[in-house]
Motif scaffolding. Structure first.
Motif, PDB file in Angstrom:
ATOM      1  N   TRP A   1       0.809  -1.215   0.000  1.00 20.93           N
ATOM      2  CA  TRP A   1       0.000   0.000   0.000  1.00 20.93           C
ATOM      3  C   TRP A   1       0.847   1.272   0.000  1.00 20.93           C
ATOM      4  CZ3 TRP A   1      -5.054   0.595  -0.916  1.00 20.93           C
ATOM      5  CH2 TRP A   1      -5.843  -0.560  -0.920  1.00 20.93           C
ATOM      6  N   ALA A   2       1.959   1.270   0.710  1.00 22.22           N
ATOM      7  CA  ALA A   2       2.770   2.488   0.800  1.00 22.22           C
ATOM      8  C   ALA A   2       3.637   2.704  -0.422  1.00 22.22           C
ATOM      9  CB  ALA A   2       3.647   2.442   2.050  1.00 22.22           C
ATOM     10  N   VAL A   3       4.149   1.600  -0.972  1.00 22.34           N
ATOM     11  CA  VAL A   3       5.085   1.715  -2.097  1.00 22.34           C
ATOM     12  C   VAL A   3       4.409   1.371  -3.419  1.00 22.34           C
ATOM     13  CG1 VAL A   3       7.276   0.933  -3.050  1.00 22.34           C
ATOM     14  CG2 VAL A   3       7.000   1.138  -0.564  1.00 22.34           C
ATOM     15  N   GLY A   4       3.833   0.156  -3.488  1.00 19.02           N
ATOM     16  CA  GLY A   4       3.229  -0.300  -4.745  1.00 19.02           C
ATOM     17  C   GLY A   4       2.120   0.620  -5.225  1.00 19.02           C
ATOM     18  N   LEU A   5       1.130   0.868  -4.381  1.00 23.57           N
ATOM     19  CA  LEU A   5       0.018   1.725  -4.785  1.00 23.57           C
ATOM     20  C   LEU A   5       0.409   3.197  -4.746  1.00 23.57           C
ATOM     21  CD1 LEU A   5      -2.996  -0.070  -3.111  1.00 23.57           C
ATOM     22  CD2 LEU A   5      -2.202  -0.215  -5.444  1.00 23.57           C
ATOM     23  N   GLY A   6       1.447   3.504  -3.979  1.00 17.23           N
ATOM     24  CA  GLY A   6       1.894   4.883  -3.912  1.00 17.23           C
ATOM     25  C   GLY A   6       2.423   5.390  -5.245  1.00 17.23           C
ATOM     26  N   ARG A   7       2.787   4.461  -6.124  1.00 17.12           N
ATOM     27  CA  ARG A   7       3.329   4.873  -7.427  1.00 17.12           C
ATOM     28  C   ARG A   7       2.301   5.593  -8.290  1.00 17.12           C
ATOM     29  NH1 ARG A   7       5.984  -1.041  -8.330  1.00 17.12           N
ATOM     30  NH2 ARG A   7       7.802  -0.794  -6.974  1.00 17.12           N
ATOM     31  N   VAL A   8       1.018   5.338  -8.034  1.00 12.61           N
ATOM     32  CA  VAL A   8       0.003   6.015  -8.854  1.00 12.61           C
ATOM     33  C   VAL A   8      -0.197   7.451  -8.402  1.00 12.61           C
ATOM     34  CG1 VAL A   8      -1.170   3.849  -9.357  1.00 12.61           C
ATOM     35  CG2 VAL A   8      -1.921   5.218  -7.420  1.00 12.61           C
ATOM     36  N   GLY A   9       0.327   7.773  -7.208  1.00  9.21           N
ATOM     37  CA  GLY A   9       0.364   9.152  -6.731  1.00  9.21           C
ATOM     38  C   GLY A   9      -0.976   9.851  -6.718  1.00  9.21           C
ATOM     39  N   ALA A  10      -1.010  11.052  -7.305  1.00  8.49           N
ATOM     40  CA  ALA A  10      -2.208  11.891  -7.268  1.00  8.49           C
ATOM     41  C   ALA A  10      -3.370  11.288  -8.041  1.00  8.49           C
ATOM     42  CB  ALA A  10      -1.880  13.274  -7.823  1.00  8.49           C
ATOM     43  N   ALA A  11      -3.102  10.276  -8.853  1.00  7.21           N
ATOM     44  CA  ALA A  11      -4.174   9.646  -9.624  1.00  7.21           C
ATOM     45  C   ALA A  11      -5.127   8.890  -8.714  1.00  7.21           C
ATOM     46  CB  ALA A  11      -3.595   8.703 -10.669  1.00  7.21           C
ATOM     47  N   MET A  12      -4.669   8.537  -7.506  1.00  5.93           N
ATOM     48  CA  MET A  12      -5.501   7.769  -6.582  1.00  5.93           C
ATOM     49  C   MET A  12      -6.050   8.662  -5.482  1.00  5.93           C
ATOM     50  SD  MET A  12      -4.601   4.367  -4.287  1.00  5.93           S
ATOM     51  CE  MET A  12      -3.557   5.229  -3.101  1.00  5.93           C
ATOM     52  N   SER A  13      -7.343   8.474  -5.162  1.00  2.00           N
ATOM     53  CA  SER A  13      -7.947   9.172  -4.037  1.00  2.00           C
ATOM     54  C   SER A  13      -8.713   8.171  -3.184  1.00  2.00           C
ATOM     55  CB  SER A  13      -8.891  10.282  -4.524  1.00  2.00           C
ATOM     56  OG  SER A  13     -10.005   9.726  -5.199  1.00  2.00           O
ATOM     57  N   LEU A  14      -8.750   8.427  -1.879  1.00  2.00           N
ATOM     58  CA  LEU A  14      -9.432   7.552  -0.929  1.00  2.00           C
ATOM     59  C   LEU A  14     -10.542   8.342  -0.248  1.00  2.00           C
ATOM     60  CD1 LEU A  14      -6.284   5.943   0.776  1.00  2.00           C
ATOM     61  CD2 LEU A  14      -7.580   5.057  -1.162  1.00  2.00           C
ATOM     62  N   GLU A  15     -11.747   7.803  -0.254  1.00  2.00           N
ATOM     63  CA  GLU A  15     -12.894   8.463   0.363  1.00  2.00           C
ATOM     64  C   GLU A  15     -13.493   7.557   1.422  1.00  2.00           C
ATOM     65  OE1 GLU A  15     -17.443   9.888  -0.816  1.00  2.00           O
ATOM     66  OE2 GLU A  15     -16.032   9.273  -2.388  1.00  2.00           O
ATOM     67  N   LEU A  16     -13.671   8.092   2.627  1.00  2.03           N
ATOM     68  CA  LEU A  16     -14.267   7.319   3.707  1.00  2.03           C
ATOM     69  C   LEU A  16     -15.774   7.213   3.491  1.00  2.03           C
ATOM     70  CD1 LEU A  16     -13.160   5.954   6.303  1.00  2.03           C
ATOM     71  CD2 LEU A  16     -13.893   7.989   7.553  1.00  2.03           C
ATOM     72  N   VAL A  17     -16.280   5.987   3.426  1.00  2.06           N
ATOM     73  CA  VAL A  17     -17.705   5.756   3.191  1.00  2.06           C
ATOM     74  C   VAL A  17     -18.204   4.693   4.176  1.00  2.06           C
ATOM     75  CG1 VAL A  17     -17.691   6.400   0.747  1.00  2.06           C
ATOM     76  CG2 VAL A  17     -17.146   4.042   1.410  1.00  2.06           C
ATOM     77  N   GLN A  18     -19.512   4.477   4.175  1.00  3.65           N
ATOM     78  CA  GLN A  18     -20.119   3.465   5.026  1.00  3.65           C
ATOM     79  C   GLN A  18     -20.503   2.270   4.158  1.00  3.65           C
ATOM     80  OE1 GLN A  18     -20.127   4.314   8.156  1.00  3.65           O
ATOM     81  NE2 GLN A  18     -21.380   2.833   9.248  1.00  3.65           N
ATOM     82  N   VAL A  19     -19.799   1.170   4.317  1.00  2.00           N
ATOM     83  CA  VAL A  19     -20.029  -0.018   3.505  1.00  2.00           C
ATOM     84  C   VAL A  19     -20.291  -1.213   4.410  1.00  2.00           C
ATOM     85  CG1 VAL A  19     -18.919  -1.684   1.954  1.00  2.00           C
ATOM     86  CG2 VAL A  19     -18.734   0.764   1.486  1.00  2.00           C
ATOM     87  N   ASN A  20     -21.341  -1.953   4.095  1.00  2.54           N
ATOM     88  CA  ASN A  20     -21.672  -3.153   4.872  1.00  2.54           C
ATOM     89  C   ASN A  20     -21.738  -2.873   6.366  1.00  2.54           C
ATOM     90  OD1 ASN A  20     -20.774  -4.175   2.189  1.00  2.54           O
ATOM     91  ND2 ASN A  20     -21.285  -6.131   3.119  1.00  2.54           N
ATOM     92  N   GLY A  21     -22.332  -1.746   6.711  1.00  4.73           N
ATOM     93  CA  GLY A  21     -22.571  -1.430   8.110  1.00  4.73           C
ATOM     94  C   GLY A  21     -21.407  -0.841   8.867  1.00  4.73           C
TER      95      GLY A  21
END
Length: 298
Positions: free
Chosen positions: A230-250
């Motif tokens: 998560w820190a290195v592998g997915l970090g390579r996509v940089g600003a292209a990735m965004s994370l939004e806190l949502v309510q899923v499955n309770g």
């Protein structure tokens, strides 16, 4: 089904219990698409019932839905045998108030649905109807086509099986949210050390791409491996990735977007303040219900 506004008793009863029936089917199947199909099949059978012979409409509708779900569950089992990579339940965007019903929220959580996957179809049906919806043994027996004494034995066996595998103790939505927010901050900043501090040493990551999107082909175990991914592998996509806190499955989860498009949903299992399980659903066929709330109820 009759048009909206109709006073048809069969339609009124079905509409009144629709979200409950969906929840029963979803908890048995782990698939919202299949749960919706079960609802359609339930309606077709309910429409032919002589309501004068029905003593308890709720129990009768649950019986029909359970039988349809059991039939579909066996078909799903065959489908999963040929599924590419790990199979995860279909995530649902749920209303914030679902978390207030602790038992309901736990029963639809990713972690619990994965535990239910380890039960036989009969055990899963009996456990859901008894432990989540509090149906009597006689009602469950009629729904699953077994004697009440057999249902009691199945319930005991299923309860012990689930107890050995479910998260220890009740984790509040606030505690899960706190751990998830810490995880989110660490991923967004690429801070591996902070990730390692929020991940349990034996954390497990499961990723479901369904053979359509790239995903890890087997579980990844250990804070080091998961953290680096998560820190290195997915970090390579940089600003292209965004994370939004949502309510899923309770419970709290992260909606992951790449270049503004939904890439997946990340749900977590938290114990003692640490993330012990990460469930990343990327299969596009399972992401259609994360942009609008789905009603679940007991």
């Amino acid at each position: 089904m009759s048009e909206e506004g109709s006073s048809d008793p069969a339609t009124d009863a079905f509409v009144a219990y629709r979200s409950l029936l969906f929840t029963v089917a979803y908890e048995m199947l782990g698939s919202a698409a299949d749960a919706e199909d079960v609802l359609q099949e339930t309606w077709l059978r309910w429409a032919d019932v002589d309501l004068d012979t029905v003593r308890d409409q709720r129990a009768y509708l649950v019986k029909i839905a359970t039988r349809q779900a059991l039939t579909r569950l066996r078909t799903l089992g065959r489908r999963k045998e040929s599924y590419v990579g790990p199979w995860l339940p279909e995530p649902l965007l749920t209303a914030p108030d679902v978390a207030e019903d602790v038992e309901l929220a736990e029963s639809v959580s990713m972690a619990m649905l994965l535990v239910l996957e380890t039960l036989t179809p009969a055990e899963r049906a009996v456990f859901v109807l008894r432990e989540v919806f509090d149906l009597g043994y006689d009602e469950i027996a009629e729904a699953v086509g077994k004697s009440a004494s057999a249902v009691r034995q199945i319930a005991h066996r299923a309860r012990a099986h689930v107890a050995a595998r479910r998260p220890r103790g009740v984790v509040s939505s606030a505690e899960t949210r706190g751990a998830l927010e810490a995880f989110q901050r660490a991923v967004e900043t690429g801070d591996l050390q902070s990730l390692l501090e929020i991940l349990a040493p034996d954390v497990v990551l499961l990723s479901d791409g369904g053979g359509v999107k790239q995903a890890v082909p087997r579980p990844i175990v250990g804070a080091g491996k998961v953290g680096r991914l998560w820190a290195v592998g997915l970090g390579r996509v940089g600003a292209a990735m965004s994370l939004e806190l949502v309510q899923v499955n309770g419970g709290p989860a992260l909606l992951v977007r790449l270049n503004g498009e939904i890439d997946g949903v990340l749900a977590v299992r938290v114990e003692d303040g640490l993330v012990t399980g990460l469930y990343y659903v990327r299969n596009p066929e399972k992401l259609s219900r994360v942009e609008r709330e789905i009603a679940v109820s007991r």
